[in-house]
Scaffold this motif. Structure first.
Motif, PDB file in Angstrom:
ATOM      1  N   GLU A 164       0.816  -1.211   0.000  1.00  0.00           N
ATOM      2  CA  GLU A 164       0.000   0.000   0.000  1.00  0.00           C
ATOM      3  C   GLU A 164       0.854   1.269   0.000  1.00  0.00           C
ATOM      4  O   GLU A 164       0.460   2.301  -0.567  1.00  0.00           O
ATOM      5  CB  GLU A 164      -0.935   0.008   1.215  1.00  0.00           C
ATOM      6  N   GLU A 165       2.037   1.208   0.609  1.00  0.00           N
ATOM      7  CA  GLU A 165       2.899   2.393   0.647  1.00  0.00           C
ATOM      8  C   GLU A 165       3.411   2.731  -0.755  1.00  0.00           C
ATOM      9  O   GLU A 165       3.351   3.886  -1.194  1.00  0.00           O
ATOM     10  CB  GLU A 165       4.080   2.152   1.584  1.00  0.00           C
ATOM     11  N   LEU A 186       2.907   5.675  -6.124  1.00  0.00           N
ATOM     12  CA  LEU A 186       2.604   5.611  -7.552  1.00  0.00           C
ATOM     13  C   LEU A 186       1.377   6.452  -7.885  1.00  0.00           C
ATOM     14  O   LEU A 186       1.337   7.138  -8.914  1.00  0.00           O
ATOM     15  CB  LEU A 186       2.378   4.158  -7.984  1.00  0.00           C
ATOM     16  N   MET A 187       0.380   6.416  -7.023  1.00  0.00           N
ATOM     17  CA  MET A 187      -0.849   7.171  -7.273  1.00  0.00           C
ATOM     18  C   MET A 187      -0.645   8.677  -7.116  1.00  0.00           C
ATOM     19  O   MET A 187      -1.477   9.467  -7.563  1.00  0.00           O
ATOM     20  CB  MET A 187      -1.962   6.686  -6.344  1.00  0.00           C
ATOM     21  N   ASP A 188       0.471   9.073  -6.496  1.00  0.00           N
ATOM     22  CA  ASP A 188       0.785  10.497  -6.381  1.00  0.00           C
ATOM     23  C   ASP A 188       1.467  11.045  -7.628  1.00  0.00           C
ATOM     24  O   ASP A 188       1.785  12.236  -7.689  1.00  0.00           O
ATOM     25  CB  ASP A 188       1.688  10.748  -5.166  1.00  0.00           C
ATOM     26  N   LEU A 222      10.445  -6.986  -1.419  1.00  0.00           N
ATOM     27  CA  LEU A 222       9.183  -7.549  -1.899  1.00  0.00           C
ATOM     28  C   LEU A 222       9.457  -8.683  -2.875  1.00  0.00           C
ATOM     29  O   LEU A 222      10.434  -8.684  -3.613  1.00  0.00           O
ATOM     30  CB  LEU A 222       8.345  -6.472  -2.598  1.00  0.00           C
ATOM     31  N   SER A 223       8.573  -9.643  -2.910  1.00  0.00           N
ATOM     32  CA  SER A 223       8.678 -10.764  -3.836  1.00  0.00           C
ATOM     33  C   SER A 223       8.195 -10.346  -5.220  1.00  0.00           C
ATOM     34  O   SER A 223       7.559  -9.296  -5.388  1.00  0.00           O
ATOM     35  CB  SER A 223       7.834 -11.940  -3.357  1.00  0.00           C
ATOM     36  N   MET A 224       8.483 -11.176  -6.221  1.00  0.00           N
ATOM     37  CA  MET A 224       7.973 -10.939  -7.565  1.00  0.00           C
ATOM     38  C   MET A 224       6.453 -10.814  -7.535  1.00  0.00           C
ATOM     39  O   MET A 224       5.874  -9.908  -8.167  1.00  0.00           O
ATOM     40  CB  MET A 224       8.368 -12.097  -8.488  1.00  0.00           C
ATOM     41  N   GLU A 225       5.807 -11.708  -6.814  1.00  0.00           N
ATOM     42  CA  GLU A 225       4.342 -11.703  -6.749  1.00  0.00           C
ATOM     43  C   GLU A 225       3.809 -10.408  -6.148  1.00  0.00           C
ATOM     44  O   GLU A 225       2.817  -9.853  -6.628  1.00  0.00           O
ATOM     45  CB  GLU A 225       3.846 -12.901  -5.945  1.00  0.00           C
ATOM     46  N   ASP A 226       4.483  -9.915  -5.106  1.00  0.00           N
ATOM     47  CA  ASP A 226       4.036  -8.683  -4.455  1.00  0.00           C
ATOM     48  C   ASP A 226       4.195  -7.475  -5.385  1.00  0.00           C
ATOM     49  O   ASP A 226       3.341  -6.588  -5.423  1.00  0.00           O
ATOM     50  CB  ASP A 226       4.817  -8.444  -3.165  1.00  0.00           C
ATOM     51  N   ILE A 227       5.296  -7.443  -6.126  1.00  0.00           N
ATOM     52  CA  ILE A 227       5.547  -6.323  -7.044  1.00  0.00           C
ATOM     53  C   ILE A 227       4.512  -6.313  -8.157  1.00  0.00           C
ATOM     54  O   ILE A 227       3.935  -5.264  -8.490  1.00  0.00           O
ATOM     55  CB  ILE A 227       6.980  -6.424  -7.624  1.00  0.00           C
ATOM     56  N   ILE A 228       4.239  -7.476  -8.725  1.00  0.00           N
ATOM     57  CA  ILE A 228       3.272  -7.550  -9.824  1.00  0.00           C
ATOM     58  C   ILE A 228       1.859  -7.265  -9.318  1.00  0.00           C
ATOM     59  O   ILE A 228       1.059  -6.624 -10.000  1.00  0.00           O
ATOM     60  CB  ILE A 228       3.381  -8.917 -10.533  1.00  0.00           C
ATOM     61  N   ALA A 229       1.568  -7.708  -8.101  1.00  0.00           N
ATOM     62  CA  ALA A 229       0.259  -7.382  -7.506  1.00  0.00           C
ATOM     63  C   ALA A 229       0.127  -5.875  -7.315  1.00  0.00           C
ATOM     64  O   ALA A 229      -0.936  -5.287  -7.586  1.00  0.00           O
ATOM     65  CB  ALA A 229       0.099  -8.101  -6.177  1.00  0.00           C
ATOM     66  N   THR A 230       1.191  -5.227  -6.871  1.00  0.00           N
ATOM     67  CA  THR A 230       1.166  -3.781  -6.633  1.00  0.00           C
ATOM     68  C   THR A 230       0.999  -3.011  -7.936  1.00  0.00           C
ATOM     69  O   THR A 230       0.240  -2.037  -8.003  1.00  0.00           O
ATOM     70  CB  THR A 230       2.448  -3.337  -5.906  1.00  0.00           C
ATOM     71  N   LEU A 231       1.678  -3.453  -8.993  1.00  0.00           N
ATOM     72  CA  LEU A 231       1.546  -2.797 -10.288  1.00  0.00           C
ATOM     73  C   LEU A 231       0.150  -3.016 -10.872  1.00  0.00           C
ATOM     74  O   LEU A 231      -0.406  -2.124 -11.527  1.00  0.00           O
ATOM     75  CB  LEU A 231       2.617  -3.322 -11.254  1.00  0.00           C
ATOM     76  N   SER A 233      -6.351   1.196  -9.647  1.00  0.00           N
ATOM     77  CA  SER A 233      -6.576   2.408  -8.857  1.00  0.00           C
ATOM     78  C   SER A 233      -6.578   3.654  -9.729  1.00  0.00           C
ATOM     79  O   SER A 233      -7.371   4.575  -9.514  1.00  0.00           O
ATOM     80  CB  SER A 233      -5.508   2.540  -7.766  1.00  0.00           C
ATOM     81  N   ALA A 234      -5.686   3.692 -10.729  1.00  0.00           N
ATOM     82  CA  ALA A 234      -5.622   4.853 -11.619  1.00  0.00           C
ATOM     83  C   ALA A 234      -6.900   4.975 -12.445  1.00  0.00           C
ATOM     84  O   ALA A 234      -7.418   6.077 -12.645  1.00  0.00           O
ATOM     85  CB  ALA A 234      -4.402   4.744 -12.534  1.00  0.00           C
ATOM     86  N   ILE A 235      -7.409   3.834 -12.912  1.00  0.00           N
ATOM     87  CA  ILE A 235      -8.665   3.846 -13.669  1.00  0.00           C
ATOM     88  C   ILE A 235      -9.801   4.356 -12.787  1.00  0.00           C
ATOM     89  O   ILE A 235     -10.549   5.263 -13.168  1.00  0.00           O
ATOM     90  CB  ILE A 235      -8.978   2.431 -14.199  1.00  0.00           C
ATOM     91  N   ALA A 236      -9.934   3.782 -11.602  1.00  0.00           N
ATOM     92  CA  ALA A 236     -11.025   4.165 -10.700  1.00  0.00           C
ATOM     93  C   ALA A 236     -10.928   5.629 -10.294  1.00  0.00           C
ATOM     94  O   ALA A 236     -11.940   6.348 -10.239  1.00  0.00           O
ATOM     95  CB  ALA A 236     -11.016   3.264  -9.464  1.00  0.00           C
ATOM     96  N   TYR A 237      -9.710   6.089 -10.007  1.00  0.00           N
ATOM     97  CA  TYR A 237      -9.519   7.489  -9.601  1.00  0.00           C
ATOM     98  C   TYR A 237     -10.002   8.441 -10.697  1.00  0.00           C
ATOM     99  O   TYR A 237     -10.688   9.436 -10.428  1.00  0.00           O
ATOM    100  CB  TYR A 237      -8.049   7.760  -9.298  1.00  0.00           C
TER     101      TYR A 237
END
Length: 399
Positions: free
Chosen positions: A243-244, A249-251, A285-294, A300-304
């Motif tokens: 989330e951090e 990224l959302m900023d 972070l793991s590969m899975e965490d990075i790809i989940a975040t991206l 989030s960008a679409i919804a925003y």
């Protein structure tokens, strides 16, 4: 082979559209039958296929993308080679559908965009772009009028050269009873807002931010190129969103920038991914965490952008998804949850393959232009006036 002077816009005609998107997975080809112009246009979907780039061609495309340097000779040869690839893709689709090239009215295509430099208020810069792929090669091989470089005229008129899909989104999906958004998730995610009583000259369409492009970079990086994308979103599903990093990224100023706005690989490309990777490595972070975040960043960008910029006084009721992102089940699931209770459908619910959206769009845009109908929407692109977008290559005379 039919020339414009030989055919009335009221006649039925076959137009073949082709698109090489930001992800450069290959060439999307779609054949449609059209009749009429503008709001009276009738559109019938005939067939579609995806033609993968030969490995050596794809490698050469990525070698000319920023921040790489290259020799002029290599670019020129690639420019013509892409024309050959597009020709092969078109011929394969026609063979598949048992249709002769002589039956085509026109072909429209977009090659890989070498570089896109959007307009800027700084120094009153107008903007520029360049795509690669020689249309004369396609016109020669298919013996058909070929239209490419549809964005240049809009940019010359002071626009961003995109999104151009807004014109076709209006024709296909405008509904007087439903407040809609038409969302493409390719390498970049772009949206068209379609409130139920919107008029043509007030349409709003723009790029929300990254679609699949950063996810694809991450997958290629962590698998050493064995995978090109996250299959079905299965990697992201195993990860946990940081989330951090997502908040950082959302900023990004582009996400919150008011439309008209467009973006591409130049902003959300390899260099951007490297910065994300630095942050992720510090947190181990793991590969899975990075790809989940991206993946969460795209959602989030679409919804925003919906929440911030959907026309005031309207409640969004339905979203229609298209593009390669529709195959990412995790992304679609997260988007549905984020947008609930808004209904989320796909182009396939309306009889158009999700991957064929942009190829169909390019076919319609070129057909309009060939009959002298402007095919941009200034309210969406920021252009000062309507233009006839596209450069024409004529086929050789039969010997």
């Amino acid at each position: 082979m039919k020339f414009i002077k030989d055919i009335s816009p009221d006649e039925k005609r076959l137009v073949l559209g082709m698109m090489s998107g930001t992800s450069c997975d290959g060439v999307s080809c779609a054949l449609i039958e059209v009749q009429g112009l503008r709001e009276e246009k009738k559109i019938k979907f005939i067939g579609y296929h995806q033609y993968p780039y030969p490995k050596e061609i794809k490698e050469k495309i990525f070698q000319v993308y920023p921040p790489n340097s290259f020799k002029a000779k290599d670019l020129v040869r690639l420019h013509h080679a892409i024309g050959e690839v597009f020709s092969e893709a078109a011929l394969e689709l026609l063979n598949k559908l048992n249709i002769k090239k002589e039956d085509l009215f026109a072909i429209s295509a977009q090659g890989p965009i070498l570089y896109y430099d959007p307009p800027s208020e700084e120094n009153n810069y107008q903007g520029a772009h360049m795509e690669i792929g020689e249309s004369a090669v396609i016109a020669d091989r298919l013996e058909t009028i070929t239209v490419m470089d549809l964005r240049a005229a809009d940019i010359s008129a002071g626009g961003h050269g995109a999104p151009l899909s807004v014109y076709v989104d209006y024709l296909l999906f405008k509904d007087e009873n439903i407040n809609r958004a038409v969302q493409n998730i390719g390498g970049i995610a772009n949206v068209t807002f379609l409130p139920k009583d919107i008029s043509w000259d007030l349409l709003k369409s723009f790029d929300c931010g990254p679609g699949n492009i950063l996810i694809d970079y991450a997958v290629r990086y962590f698998t050493n190129g064995e995978l090109e994308y996250d299959p079905d979103g299965s990697i992201a599903k195993k990860g946990k969103v940081d989330e951090e990093i997502l908040s950082i990224l959302m900023d990004h100023p582009y996400i919150k920038k008011e439309p008209p706005k467009t973006t591409g690989r130049e902003l959300f490309g390899e260099e951007f991914f490297k910065e994300v990777l630095k942050m992720a490595e510090k947190k181990k972070l793991s590969m899975e965490d990075i790809i989940a975040t991206l993946t969460a960043f795209t959602v989030s960008a679409i919804a925003y952008n919906y929440e911030k910029f959907y026309p005031k006084g309207y409640e969004l009721q339905e979203v229609i998804l298209g593009g390669g992102g529709t195959h990412n089940k995790t992304m679609v699931e997260w988007l549905r949850k984020r947008l609930y209770p808004i209904s989320v459908k796909t182009h396939e619910d309306f009889g158009i393959p999700n991957d064929a959206r942009e190829a169909v769009t390019w076919a319609i845009l070129a057909d309009e232009m060939l009959f002298g109908v402007p095919n941009n929407v200034p309210s969406a692109s920021g252009a000062k006036y309507p233009v006839l977008g596209g450069k024409i290559s004529l086929p050789p005379k039969k010997r």
